[in-house]
Design an enzyme around this catalytic site. Structure first.
Site, short mmCIF file in Angstrom:
data_model
loop_
_atom_site.label_atom_id
_atom_site.label_comp_id
_atom_site.label_asym_id
_atom_site.label_seq_id
_atom_site.Cartn_x
_atom_site.Cartn_y
_atom_site.Cartn_z
N HIS A 82 68.13 69.45 7.80
CA HIS A 82 67.80 70.62 6.96
C HIS A 82 66.48 70.42 6.25
CE1 HIS A 82 69.28 67.93 3.89
NE2 HIS A 82 68.85 68.75 2.97
N ARG A 83 66.05 69.17 6.14
CA ARG A 83 64.72 68.81 5.64
C ARG A 83 64.19 67.73 6.57
NH1 ARG A 83 65.32 72.33 2.36
NH2 ARG A 83 65.40 72.24 0.09
N LYS A 87 65.29 60.29 6.34
CA LYS A 87 64.85 59.11 5.58
C LYS A 87 66.06 58.22 5.31
CE LYS A 87 61.58 57.32 2.80
NZ LYS A 87 61.95 56.06 3.45
N LYS A 111 72.21 62.07 -1.39
CA LYS A 111 71.37 61.44 -2.40
C LYS A 111 70.02 62.18 -2.53
CE LYS A 111 72.02 57.07 -1.71
NZ LYS A 111 71.91 55.68 -1.28
N LYS A 123 69.95 56.41 8.51
CA LYS A 123 70.20 54.99 8.24
C LYS A 123 70.12 54.21 9.53
CE LYS A 123 71.29 52.56 4.58
NZ LYS A 123 70.77 52.96 3.25
N SER A 379 60.40 55.99 -2.83
CA SER A 379 59.96 56.07 -1.43
C SER A 379 59.29 57.42 -1.16
CB SER A 379 61.15 55.91 -0.49
OG SER A 379 61.42 54.55 -0.24
P1 NAD Z 1 69.90 42.62 -0.62
O1 NAD Z 1 70.13 42.07 0.73
O2 NAD Z 1 68.54 42.50 -1.22
O3 NAD Z 1 70.94 42.01 -1.68
C1 NAD Z 1 72.32 41.99 -1.52
C2 NAD Z 1 72.84 40.77 -2.24
O4 NAD Z 1 74.28 40.79 -2.24
C3 NAD Z 1 72.41 39.46 -1.57
O5 NAD Z 1 71.83 38.61 -2.53
C4 NAD Z 1 73.70 38.91 -0.99
O6 NAD Z 1 73.73 37.50 -0.95
C5 NAD Z 1 74.72 39.46 -1.99
N1 NAD Z 1 76.10 39.49 -1.46
C6 NAD Z 1 76.51 39.68 -0.19
N2 NAD Z 1 77.86 39.66 -0.11
C7 NAD Z 1 78.30 39.41 -1.37
C8 NAD Z 1 79.59 39.27 -1.96
N3 NAD Z 1 80.70 39.36 -1.23
N4 NAD Z 1 79.68 39.05 -3.29
C9 NAD Z 1 78.57 38.94 -4.05
N5 NAD Z 1 77.32 39.08 -3.55
C10 NAD Z 1 77.18 39.32 -2.23
O7 NAD Z 1 70.34 44.16 -0.51
P2 NAD Z 1 69.94 45.33 -1.50
O8 NAD Z 1 68.76 46.02 -0.93
O9 NAD Z 1 69.93 44.84 -2.90
O10 NAD Z 1 71.17 46.31 -1.27
C11 NAD Z 1 72.41 46.15 -1.94
C12 NAD Z 1 73.19 47.44 -1.85
O11 NAD Z 1 72.41 48.50 -2.43
C13 NAD Z 1 73.53 47.89 -0.44
O12 NAD Z 1 74.77 48.58 -0.49
C14 NAD Z 1 72.43 48.89 -0.12
O13 NAD Z 1 72.80 49.82 0.86
C15 NAD Z 1 72.28 49.55 -1.48
N6 NAD Z 1 70.99 50.21 -1.68
C16 NAD Z 1 69.82 49.54 -1.53
C17 NAD Z 1 68.62 50.21 -1.77
C18 NAD Z 1 67.29 49.50 -1.69
O14 NAD Z 1 66.27 50.14 -2.05
N7 NAD Z 1 67.23 48.24 -1.30
C19 NAD Z 1 68.62 51.57 -2.10
C20 NAD Z 1 69.85 52.22 -2.26
C21 NAD Z 1 71.02 51.54 -2.04
#
Ligand code: NAD
Length: 487
Positions: A82-83, A87, A111, A123, A379
């Site tokens: 739709h857009r 992303k 979101k 994704k 972003s």
């Molecule tokens: P990342 O890989 O930088 O960090 C995730 C951390 O969680 C790691 O340090 C990992 O060791 C830890 N981890 C893994 N399993 C674990 C457990 N069972 N218990 C405790 N810690 C655990 O990832 P991120 O980019 O920080 O993403 C984290 C979440 O945020 C994901 O669900 C991702 O989809 C969401 N998210 C990320 C972004 C982004 O900009 N990076 C944006 C929106 C949502």
């Protein structure tokens, strides 16, 4: 709509095949349906807003460091057109499945609608464990993945723009832009093919910490309401609030650091290999430094070892911030959660059954599709910077400084007051890129919070999540109905 059926997803990892049950898609669909029940849109339109429109599953050969070949499984889901462009991040995780990327792409659509970033959701996921692979292997996988996406026209500034997610970061985004540029030499805007790039490669200041910053701002805004806080038995404001963070990665680290800066006390942190605690409050920067130096948060100076990471979630606190992965709070542990607020920094950390239990127990859940939207918000600014080929402050900063100086001088003349040179410089200074990014991010998150809060209260909805989905569904459905459906 066809109901989601649990699948056993086939994954190839290091030559061994394993199966894994995934239910994030079922949960996202269930939450969608709860909100859709409040909608007046026709069922067919709601179905279109709900379903993932395209998913590409690929397996491709990648050379190992020893010269042998490994077949790697990967996906890219584009949820809604739709857009455009679509992303969404790319994650490296051995747990990735087709259903998981479809669910996460759907969350991205909702979101983007909530924060009014003009994208459809997408994704990507590659079934590898980044922690266990060499840098060379990760680079070859990333570049081959981009080539596979390029082959299907599933990457590009106008079609689909990836970003970092679990297990990926600036380094991978740099490989992506380089590969895309090599494959598309006549592109005018190749740097807009991906966001979350290093600053030196046309990234934007503040993107690395954007998701965590948005999480901290969202929590601060939620805790600012005395009425809402009284309803969960807390005082208003962040000051002195006891917080537990799960996952000290890109999102969790910056969220924890900024919450600490705002006066909250981080009383425990969980990582993949265990948890640590300190009732006086952990020094987040120090714990993070320890993690970078040793590969673990355990043993960080002045901290108490908790043992298994999952135990950490059940410790006493005011606010629990799951910032690791999905399905961390389920029917199994939701009854034991002591927090009054669960702030979903990760995508899908609370499953539907866990969510129902938290709701029954009167725990306030700040939902992922609002709370972690800071990343895609910044972003969006990066993508704009890349297609405009100019950073946002460059054309205005000096002009603003000159104009403000004139106003200050006129006021000094009229009142007889006088600023010192240092105060004058501070008062009239034009914005840097980071000033504009942080201000616009805060504005977006605060406005979005009040939009969903208003829907929650004025329409007597059961929780913020239903309100957030309702806002998103309404905005996406309106776009589709205004465009009409192509015959
Ligand atoms: P990342 O890989 O930088 O960090 C995730 C951390 O969680 C790691 O340090 C990992 O060791 C830890 N981890 C893994 N399993 C674990 C457990 N069972 N218990 C405790 N810690 C655990 O990832 P991120 O980019 O920080 O993403 C984290 C979440 O945020 C994901 O669900 C991702 O989809 C969401 N998210 C990320 C972004 C982004 O900009 N990076 C944006 C929106 C949502």
């Amino acid at each position: 709509m066809p109901a989601y059926t649990k699948v056993a997803a086939m994954q190839f990892a290091g030559g061994t095949m394993k199966t894994q049950d995934s239910n994030l898609l079922a949960d996202v669909h269930a939450q969608f349906d709860r909100a859709a029940a409040y909608s007046d849109h026709p069922q067919g339109l709601l179905d279109q807003v709900k379903m993932c429109n395209v998913v590409h599953r690929m397996s491709f050969p990648v050379r190992e460091d020893d010269g042998s070949i490994r077949v790697v499984e990967a996906y890219r889901a584009e949820h809604s057109f739709h857009r455009l462009p679509t992303k969404g991040g790319i994650r490296f995780s051995p747990e990735v499945t087709e259903d998981e990327v479809c669910a996460l792409a759907g969350l991205m659509t909702y979101k983007c609608a909530i924060v009014e970033a003009p994208f459809g959701g997408a994704k990507g996921g590659i079934c590898i464990d980044a922690r266990k692979e060499s840098e060379g292997f990760l680079e070859r996988v990333t570049r081959r993945y981009v080539a596979e996406l390029n082959r299907k026209n599933m990457i590009g500034p106008a079609v689909d723009v990836p970003a970092p997610d679990y297990g990926t970061g600036e380094r991978e985004m740099a490989w992506i832009v380089d590969t895309y540029t090599a494959l598309n030499p006549d592109q005018l805007n190749p740097f807009a093919c991906v966001t979350g790039k290093p600053i030196a490669l046309h990234g934007i200041s503040g993107r690395t910490e954007a998701t965590g910053r948005g999480v901290a701002i969202g929590i601060a805004e939620a805790t600012a309401s005395l009425e809402d806080m009284q309803s969960v038995g807390l005082t208003s404001g962040l000051d002195g609030k006891r917080v537990i963070v799960q996952g000290l990665g890109k999102v969790g680290f910056h969220a924890a650091r900024l919450l600490e800066e705002e006066g909250a006390r981080i009383v425990a942190i969980a990582e993949f290999d265990g948890g640590i605690a300190s009732e006086e409050g952990l020094n987040v920067e120090e714990v993070h430094r320890h993690l970078l130096e040793t590969g673990s948060i355990r043993g960080a100076p002045g901290t108490r070892d908790i043992g298994k990471p999952e135990v950490t979630l059940e410790l006493d606190c005011d606010i629990l911030v799951p910032a690791a992965l999905e399905n961390q709070i389920t029917a199994d542990n939701a009854p034991q959660i002591k927090a009054k607020i669960v702030a979903e920094a990760a995508n899908g950390p609370v499953d539907s059954a866990g969510d129902a239990i938290l709701r029954e127990r009167g725990i306030l859940v700040i939902p992922d599709l609002f709370l972690n939207a800071g990343g895609v918000t910044v972003s969006y600014f990066e993508w704009l910077k890349n297609i405009q080929h100019v950073s946002p402050e460059r054309l205005t900063s000096r002009h603003q400084e000159v104009a403000t100086t004139r106003v200050v001088k006129a006021l000094e003349g009229a009142t007889g007051a006088h600023l010192s040179d240092d105060d004058l410089i501070q008062a009239v200074r034009g914005p840097d890129e980071i000033d504009l990014v942080e201000a616009a991010l805060a504005d977006t998150i605060i406005d979005s919070y009040h939009s969903i809060h208003e829907i929650w209260k004025s329409r007597s909805m059961p929780d913020l999540r239903v309100a957030a989905y309702s806002l998103a569904i309404d905005r996406v459905a309106k776009s589709y109905s205004l465009m009409g459906i192509f015959p």
